[in-house]
Design an enzyme around this catalytic site. Sequence first.
Site, PDB file in Angstrom:
ATOM      1  N   ASP A 177      58.773  54.133   3.862  1.00 29.70           N
ATOM      2  CA  ASP A 177      58.516  52.906   3.093  1.00 29.70           C
ATOM      3  C   ASP A 177      58.572  51.631   3.927  1.00 29.70           C
ATOM      4  O   ASP A 177      58.777  50.540   3.390  1.00 29.70           O
ATOM      5  CB  ASP A 177      59.511  52.799   1.933  1.00 29.70           C
ATOM      6  CG  ASP A 177      60.960  52.718   2.404  1.00 29.70           C
ATOM      7  OD1 ASP A 177      61.225  52.975   3.594  1.00 29.70           O
ATOM      8  OD2 ASP A 177      61.836  52.408   1.571  1.00 29.70           O
TER       9      ASP A 177
ATOM     10  N   VAL B  57      65.243  56.107  23.913  1.00 28.53           N
ATOM     11  CA  VAL B  57      65.728  54.779  24.305  1.00 28.53           C
ATOM     12  C   VAL B  57      66.560  54.878  25.581  1.00 28.53           C
ATOM     13  O   VAL B  57      66.361  54.116  26.538  1.00 28.53           O
ATOM     14  CB  VAL B  57      66.568  54.142  23.168  1.00 28.53           C
ATOM     15  CG1 VAL B  57      67.297  52.891  23.671  1.00 28.53           C
ATOM     16  CG2 VAL B  57      65.679  53.792  21.981  1.00 28.53           C
TER      17      VAL B  57
ATOM     18  N   ARG C 219      67.355  65.054   3.781  1.00 27.17           N
ATOM     19  CA  ARG C 219      67.699  64.243   4.950  1.00 27.17           C
ATOM     20  C   ARG C 219      68.072  65.079   6.169  1.00 27.17           C
ATOM     21  O   ARG C 219      68.119  64.564   7.280  1.00 27.17           O
ATOM     22  CB  ARG C 219      68.876  63.318   4.624  1.00 27.17           C
ATOM     23  CG  ARG C 219      68.478  62.107   3.833  1.00 27.17           C
ATOM     24  CD  ARG C 219      69.614  61.108   3.862  1.00 27.17           C
ATOM     25  NE  ARG C 219      69.333  59.961   3.017  1.00 27.17           N
ATOM     26  CZ  ARG C 219      70.252  59.093   2.642  1.00 27.17           C
ATOM     27  NH1 ARG C 219      71.509  59.271   3.022  1.00 27.17           N
ATOM     28  NH2 ARG C 219      69.937  58.068   1.892  1.00 27.17           N
TER      29      ARG C 219
ATOM     30  N   GLY D 146      70.575  55.119   5.850  1.00 25.06           N
ATOM     31  CA  GLY D 146      70.473  56.554   5.630  1.00 25.06           C
ATOM     32  C   GLY D 146      69.935  57.261   6.861  1.00 25.06           C
ATOM     33  O   GLY D 146      68.994  56.784   7.493  1.00 25.06           O
TER      34      GLY D 146
ATOM     35  N   ASP E 272      64.673  49.456   5.964  1.00 28.30           N
ATOM     36  CA  ASP E 272      64.523  48.016   5.749  1.00 28.30           C
ATOM     37  C   ASP E 272      65.852  47.266   5.780  1.00 28.30           C
ATOM     38  O   ASP E 272      65.914  46.120   6.233  1.00 28.30           O
ATOM     39  CB  ASP E 272      63.758  47.724   4.449  1.00 28.30           C
ATOM     40  CG  ASP E 272      64.374  48.403   3.234  1.00 28.30           C
ATOM     41  OD1 ASP E 272      65.402  49.094   3.382  1.00 28.30           O
ATOM     42  OD2 ASP E 272      63.822  48.241   2.133  1.00 28.30           O
ATOM     43  N   GLY E 273      66.936  47.906   5.328  1.00 30.32           N
ATOM     44  CA  GLY E 273      68.241  47.260   5.414  1.00 30.32           C
ATOM     45  C   GLY E 273      68.667  47.047   6.856  1.00 30.32           C
ATOM     46  O   GLY E 273      69.236  46.008   7.208  1.00 30.32           O
TER      47      GLY E 273
ATOM     48  N   ARG F  73      63.801  56.040  -4.162  1.00 31.64           N
ATOM     49  CA  ARG F  73      64.202  55.088  -5.205  1.00 31.64           C
ATOM     50  C   ARG F  73      63.128  54.054  -5.472  1.00 31.64           C
ATOM     51  O   ARG F  73      62.872  53.682  -6.611  1.00 31.64           O
ATOM     52  CB  ARG F  73      65.508  54.381  -4.803  1.00 31.64           C
ATOM     53  CG  ARG F  73      66.762  55.111  -5.171  1.00 31.64           C
ATOM     54  CD  ARG F  73      67.972  54.193  -5.159  1.00 31.64           C
ATOM     55  NE  ARG F  73      68.132  53.510  -3.894  1.00 31.64           N
ATOM     56  CZ  ARG F  73      68.800  53.993  -2.863  1.00 31.64           C
ATOM     57  NH1 ARG F  73      69.351  55.178  -2.946  1.00 31.64           N
ATOM     58  NH2 ARG F  73      68.923  53.306  -1.750  1.00 31.64           N
TER      59      ARG F  73
ATOM     60  N   ARG G 111      45.105  78.024 -21.492  1.00 32.14           N
ATOM     61  CA  ARG G 111      44.098  78.758 -20.730  1.00 32.14           C
ATOM     62  C   ARG G 111      44.717  79.855 -19.850  1.00 32.14           C
ATOM     63  O   ARG G 111      44.061  80.415 -18.975  1.00 32.14           O
ATOM     64  CB  ARG G 111      43.257  77.804 -19.884  1.00 32.14           C
ATOM     65  CG  ARG G 111      43.939  77.124 -18.722  1.00 32.14           C
ATOM     66  CD  ARG G 111      42.897  76.381 -17.858  1.00 32.14           C
ATOM     67  NE  ARG G 111      43.464  75.877 -16.633  1.00 32.14           N
ATOM     68  CZ  ARG G 111      43.864  74.631 -16.426  1.00 32.14           C
ATOM     69  NH1 ARG G 111      43.744  73.735 -17.415  1.00 32.14           N
ATOM     70  NH2 ARG G 111      44.377  74.263 -15.270  1.00 32.14           N
TER      71      ARG G 111
ATOM     72  N   ASP H  17      61.934  57.990   3.679  1.00 27.21           N
ATOM     73  CA  ASP H  17      61.138  57.460   2.565  1.00 27.21           C
ATOM     74  C   ASP H  17      59.737  57.000   2.959  1.00 27.21           C
ATOM     75  O   ASP H  17      58.887  56.793   2.093  1.00 27.21           O
ATOM     76  CB  ASP H  17      61.875  56.294   1.905  1.00 27.21           C
ATOM     77  CG  ASP H  17      63.132  56.735   1.177  1.00 27.21           C
ATOM     78  OD1 ASP H  17      63.169  57.895   0.720  1.00 27.21           O
ATOM     79  OD2 ASP H  17      64.071  55.935   1.066  1.00 27.21           O
TER      80      ASP H  17
ATOM     81  N   GLU I  88      62.863  59.995  -7.569  1.00 29.68           N
ATOM     82  CA  GLU I  88      64.090  59.594  -8.255  1.00 29.68           C
ATOM     83  C   GLU I  88      64.010  58.188  -8.840  1.00 29.68           C
ATOM     84  O   GLU I  88      64.670  57.885  -9.835  1.00 29.68           O
ATOM     85  CB  GLU I  88      65.285  59.687  -7.304  1.00 29.68           C
ATOM     86  CG  GLU I  88      65.198  58.760  -6.096  1.00 29.68           C
ATOM     87  CD  GLU I  88      66.404  58.884  -5.177  1.00 29.68           C
ATOM     88  OE1 GLU I  88      67.508  59.177  -5.676  1.00 29.68           O
ATOM     89  OE2 GLU I  88      66.230  58.672  -3.959  1.00 29.68           O
TER      90      GLU I  88
ATOM     91  N   THR J 144      63.510  56.448   8.574  1.00 31.83           N
ATOM     92  CA  THR J 144      63.842  56.695   7.171  1.00 31.83           C
ATOM     93  C   THR J 144      62.926  57.776   6.632  1.00 31.83           C
ATOM     94  O   THR J 144      61.730  57.786   6.943  1.00 31.83           O
ATOM     95  CB  THR J 144      63.701  55.425   6.307  1.00 31.83           C
ATOM     96  OG1 THR J 144      63.760  55.778   4.917  1.00 31.83           O
ATOM     97  CG2 THR J 144      62.378  54.715   6.554  1.00 31.83           C
TER      98      THR J 144
ATOM     99  N   ARG K 109      77.377  52.142   6.085  1.00 30.39           N
ATOM    100  CA  ARG K 109      77.065  50.868   5.445  1.00 30.39           C
ATOM    101  C   ARG K 109      78.087  49.839   5.930  1.00 30.39           C
ATOM    102  O   ARG K 109      79.225  50.181   6.241  1.00 30.39           O
ATOM    103  CB  ARG K 109      77.143  50.997   3.924  1.00 30.39           C
ATOM    104  CG  ARG K 109      76.363  52.191   3.357  1.00 30.39           C
ATOM    105  CD  ARG K 109      74.870  52.027   3.469  1.00 30.39           C
ATOM    106  NE  ARG K 109      74.149  53.192   2.929  1.00 30.39           N
ATOM    107  CZ  ARG K 109      72.849  53.347   2.964  1.00 30.39           C
ATOM    108  NH1 ARG K 109      72.089  52.400   3.515  1.00 30.39           N
ATOM    109  NH2 ARG K 109      72.270  54.412   2.466  1.00 30.39           N
TER     110      ARG K 109
END
Length: 319
Positions: free
Chosen positions: A129, A23, A252, A11, A103-104, A171, A211, A127, A222, A125, A72
Amino acid sequence: MKRIGVLTSGGDSPGMNAAVRAVVRKAIYHDVEVYGIYNGYAGLISGKIEKLELGSVGDIIHRGGTKLYTARCPEFKTVEGREKGIANLKKLGIEGLVVIGGDGSYMGAKKLTEHGFPCVGVPGTIDNDIPGTDFTIGFDTALNTVIDAIDKIRDTATSHERTYVIEVMGRHAGDIALWAGLAGGAESILIPEADYDMHEIIARLKRGHERGKKHSIIIVAEGVGSGVEFGKRIEEETNLETRVSVLGHIQRGGSPSAADRVLASRLGAYAVELLLEGKGGRCVGIQNNKLVDHDIIEILETKHTVEQNMYQLSKELSI
């Protein structure tokens, strides 16, 4: 090492272009040629590879998405696919690879390393994560996008005296939901890493309404479940008019924040340094504002966790 490659995979996230730029410029500064692999690992297999010059990465530091595109690639999961990719790299004399992604993407870099090809992973990413780094490239921008949406939704929620459920990406990781919920003053935050009590959430909304509270905001990652279903249940059990907003892929996109541009520049340049030092099978990160690197296998075997003290704080502030 006289030639290296760079690709973006998985992603996309805001700041990937800034990392690619770093780079390329860092490598050229050290008289090393850089080749861009287009469409991630798919481009590695198809041979969609071209030399990048200083001008190739001009005017991209502020742009979202990725100049190198991403895709992908199930074929890369096969030994034959990886060997084909490595053959294409060696054909051009490329001796090392910088992989920017989640991570992928790291798993792909690990596999290449196991085939004897040096790789360094850069965490890209939204995320947030990836273990071993406080922040990933794109997280800050995505967070600010969500905060902007929360602020605008709050305006209309207040005007109509409504409860709003806002579903955000994540996710398997709740960082976007947690940070955005805390910064946006949400009444409840639901994340994959923590159990929740729906009865308590309903009770809290009812207490707030009693109140005199005019609106409420609930943030749902999600991975916890459908925001639409949460919205239906809340309206049924509270009799409060409830609306749902699923933010989706807007998280994104967009021009990367200053924080993401700086982070991407630092991590991209550091990845090149590691390759030039002959250190493959590594991934870079930032911890306590210091550049760090880790064994990529260890990072892949480490489970991501959210900051529990922040989650507890969000509960204490949403009474």
